[in-house]
Write a protein that holds these residues in place. Structure first.
Motif, PDB file in Angstrom:
ATOM      1  N   LEU A  94       6.004  -3.687  -5.179  1.00 53.48           N
ATOM      2  CA  LEU A  94       6.423  -2.467  -4.483  1.00 53.48           C
ATOM      3  C   LEU A  94       6.457  -1.282  -5.453  1.00 53.48           C
ATOM      4  O   LEU A  94       5.980  -0.192  -5.138  1.00 53.48           O
ATOM      5  CB  LEU A  94       7.795  -2.704  -3.854  1.00 53.48           C
ATOM      6  N   GLY A  95       7.019  -1.520  -6.626  1.00 60.32           N
ATOM      7  CA  GLY A  95       7.058  -0.471  -7.646  1.00 60.32           C
ATOM      8  C   GLY A  95       5.673   0.000  -8.040  1.00 60.32           C
ATOM      9  O   GLY A  95       5.422   1.201  -8.173  1.00 60.32           O
ATOM     10  N   LYS A  96       4.764  -0.946  -8.202  1.00 58.79           N
ATOM     11  CA  LYS A  96       3.386  -0.605  -8.566  1.00 58.79           C
ATOM     12  C   LYS A  96       2.719   0.215  -7.466  1.00 58.79           C
ATOM     13  O   LYS A  96       2.119   1.260  -7.730  1.00 58.79           O
ATOM     14  CB  LYS A  96       2.601  -1.886  -8.845  1.00 58.79           C
ATOM     15  N   ARG A  97       2.859  -0.235  -6.234  1.00 62.12           N
ATOM     16  CA  ARG A  97       2.193   0.444  -5.117  1.00 62.12           C
ATOM     17  C   ARG A  97       2.777   1.819  -4.819  1.00 62.12           C
ATOM     18  O   ARG A  97       2.069   2.710  -4.363  1.00 62.12           O
ATOM     19  CB  ARG A  97       2.264  -0.413  -3.858  1.00 62.12           C
ATOM     20  N   LEU A  98       4.082   1.978  -5.043  1.00 55.44           N
ATOM     21  CA  LEU A  98       4.741   3.252  -4.729  1.00 55.44           C
ATOM     22  C   LEU A  98       4.988   4.101  -5.964  1.00 55.44           C
ATOM     23  O   LEU A  98       5.607   5.168  -5.876  1.00 55.44           O
ATOM     24  CB  LEU A  98       6.074   2.983  -4.016  1.00 55.44           C
TER      25      LEU A  98
ATOM     26  N   GLU B 274       0.241   1.370   2.508  1.00 55.38           N
ATOM     27  CA  GLU B 274      -1.136   1.856   2.628  1.00 55.38           C
ATOM     28  C   GLU B 274      -1.191   3.375   2.510  1.00 55.38           C
ATOM     29  O   GLU B 274      -1.984   3.913   1.761  1.00 55.38           O
ATOM     30  CB  GLU B 274      -1.754   1.408   3.941  1.00 55.38           C
ATOM     31  N   THR B 275      -0.365   4.039   3.287  1.00 52.18           N
ATOM     32  CA  THR B 275      -0.320   5.495   3.220  1.00 52.18           C
ATOM     33  C   THR B 275       1.126   5.940   3.299  1.00 52.18           C
ATOM     34  O   THR B 275       1.810   5.716   4.290  1.00 52.18           O
ATOM     35  CB  THR B 275      -1.118   6.151   4.370  1.00 52.18           C
ATOM     36  N   MET B 276       1.568   6.579   2.274  1.00 51.20           N
ATOM     37  CA  MET B 276       2.964   7.019   2.234  1.00 51.20           C
ATOM     38  C   MET B 276       3.230   8.127   3.255  1.00 51.20           C
ATOM     39  O   MET B 276       4.348   8.314   3.692  1.00 51.20           O
ATOM     40  CB  MET B 276       3.333   7.504   0.835  1.00 51.20           C
ATOM     41  N   ASP B 277       2.205   8.875   3.628  1.00 43.62           N
ATOM     42  CA  ASP B 277       2.410   9.977   4.565  1.00 43.62           C
ATOM     43  C   ASP B 277       2.950   9.503   5.907  1.00 43.62           C
ATOM     44  O   ASP B 277       3.754  10.178   6.535  1.00 43.62           O
ATOM     45  CB  ASP B 277       1.096  10.740   4.806  1.00 43.62           C
ATOM     46  N   SER B 278       2.500   8.343   6.360  1.00 37.96           N
ATOM     47  CA  SER B 278       2.932   7.874   7.679  1.00 37.96           C
ATOM     48  C   SER B 278       3.887   6.694   7.589  1.00 37.96           C
ATOM     49  O   SER B 278       4.152   6.034   8.575  1.00 37.96           O
ATOM     50  CB  SER B 278       1.706   7.474   8.508  1.00 37.96           C
ATOM     51  N   TRP B 279       4.410   6.443   6.406  1.00 38.17           N
ATOM     52  CA  TRP B 279       5.280   5.278   6.207  1.00 38.17           C
ATOM     53  C   TRP B 279       6.657   5.520   6.777  1.00 38.17           C
ATOM     54  O   TRP B 279       7.345   6.452   6.409  1.00 38.17           O
ATOM     55  CB  TRP B 279       5.366   4.958   4.719  1.00 38.17           C
TER      56      TRP B 279
ATOM     57  N   ARG C  87      19.649   6.984 -11.845  1.00 41.69           N
ATOM     58  CA  ARG C  87      18.240   7.357 -12.032  1.00 41.69           C
ATOM     59  C   ARG C  87      17.689   7.852 -10.697  1.00 41.69           C
ATOM     60  O   ARG C  87      18.052   7.347  -9.642  1.00 41.69           O
ATOM     61  CB  ARG C  87      17.447   6.166 -12.551  1.00 41.69           C
ATOM     62  N   PRO C  88      16.788   8.822 -10.740  1.00 39.70           N
ATOM     63  CA  PRO C  88      16.326   9.430  -9.481  1.00 39.70           C
ATOM     64  C   PRO C  88      15.448   8.538  -8.618  1.00 39.70           C
ATOM     65  O   PRO C  88      15.419   8.700  -7.404  1.00 39.70           O
ATOM     66  CB  PRO C  88      15.557  10.671  -9.950  1.00 39.70           C
ATOM     67  N   ARG C  89      14.730   7.611  -9.228  1.00 40.39           N
ATOM     68  CA  ARG C  89      13.786   6.790  -8.468  1.00 40.39           C
ATOM     69  C   ARG C  89      13.799   5.377  -9.031  1.00 40.39           C
ATOM     70  O   ARG C  89      13.817   5.198 -10.241  1.00 40.39           O
ATOM     71  CB  ARG C  89      12.370   7.369  -8.584  1.00 40.39           C
ATOM     72  N   TRP C  90      13.745   4.386  -8.130  1.00 37.05           N
ATOM     73  CA  TRP C  90      13.698   2.994  -8.569  1.00 37.05           C
ATOM     74  C   TRP C  90      13.467   2.035  -7.416  1.00 37.05           C
ATOM     75  O   TRP C  90      13.738   2.345  -6.273  1.00 37.05           O
ATOM     76  CB  TRP C  90      14.946   2.562  -9.324  1.00 37.05           C
ATOM     77  N   VAL C  91      12.991   0.860  -7.791  1.00 36.25           N
ATOM     78  CA  VAL C  91      13.032  -0.339  -6.963  1.00 36.25           C
ATOM     79  C   VAL C  91      13.902  -1.292  -7.773  1.00 36.25           C
ATOM     80  O   VAL C  91      13.634  -1.533  -8.948  1.00 36.25           O
ATOM     81  CB  VAL C  91      11.646  -0.970  -6.740  1.00 36.25           C
ATOM     82  N   MET C  92      14.964  -1.794  -7.175  1.00 32.38           N
ATOM     83  CA  MET C  92      15.930  -2.621  -7.894  1.00 32.38           C
ATOM     84  C   MET C  92      16.056  -3.968  -7.199  1.00 32.38           C
ATOM     85  O   MET C  92      16.331  -4.023  -6.008  1.00 32.38           O
ATOM     86  CB  MET C  92      17.287  -1.903  -7.911  1.00 32.38           C
TER      87      MET C  92
END
Length: 180
Positions: free
Chosen positions: A21-25, A167-172, A59-64
């Motif tokens: 998830l971290g890699k993809r996002l 796949e596409t963050m715009d429509s996620w 931290r402002p951004r993370w997957v934990m």
């Protein structure tokens, strides 16, 4: 989605899903097992762990990934989404055993250096009783928090969700999984 918690029983694949998830996002990944333990599976003092959690969630951004019930309420306050690997015991328990055998005597990349894989009866008992002892309390805390939850009930469902949702963050929209 800037802050995502990945929760679930031992052996479910939290660390693997969090890393992907971290890699993809393009989000930094925090493995709580690597942050919590000291070499030789030594626990930190409670105050030190609480300060560490505060630093991590600030931290402002993370997957934990990781359960750690004592810090769940604080982590939920900062999370935008919870991904819950809600697998049955027949899935996660054999996976936990396989992980133990595969990594015996070595340190996995998602735990602290010097924490070699080993047999621990207390850990096995915790894992076996996870759905009885841990899951109900944790589910109640998550529900109280109001944080959106994606409940994935099988490894296949997790793989499908991962592909569809990134796949596409715009429509996620994590609350409404997309159909192909």
């Amino acid at each position: 989605m800037d802050r995502i918690l990945v929760l679930g029983p031992c052996g479910a694949g939290k660390s693997t899903l969090a890393a992907e998830l971290g890699k993809r996002l393009d989000l930094p990944v925090i493995h709580l097992d690597a942050e919590y333990w000291r070499a030789g599976w030594i626990e930190p003092p409670r105050e030190e762990w609480e300060a560490k959690v505060e630093e991590l969630i600030a931290r402002p951004r993370w997957v934990m990934d990781g359960n750690y019930g004592s810090s769940l309420a604080r982590r939920l306050q900062r999370a935008d989404l919870v991904v819950n690997l809600d697998y049955p015991r027949r899935v996660f328990f054999p996976r936990m055993i396989w992980r133990l055998l595969k990594n015996w005597g070595r340190t996995r990349p998602d735990v602290a250096p010097g924490c070699d894989e080993r047999f621990d009866l207390e850990f096995w008992r915790y894992t076996w009783r996870y759905r009885i002892d841990v899951e109900p309390r944790r589910a109640a805390r998550i529900a109280e928090s109001g944080v959106p939850v994606i409940a994935l009930r099988s490894p296949r469902e997790a793989r499908d969700w991962l592909v569809q949702s990134t796949e596409t963050m715009d429509s996620w929209n994590p609350a409404l999984p997309r159909k192909n």
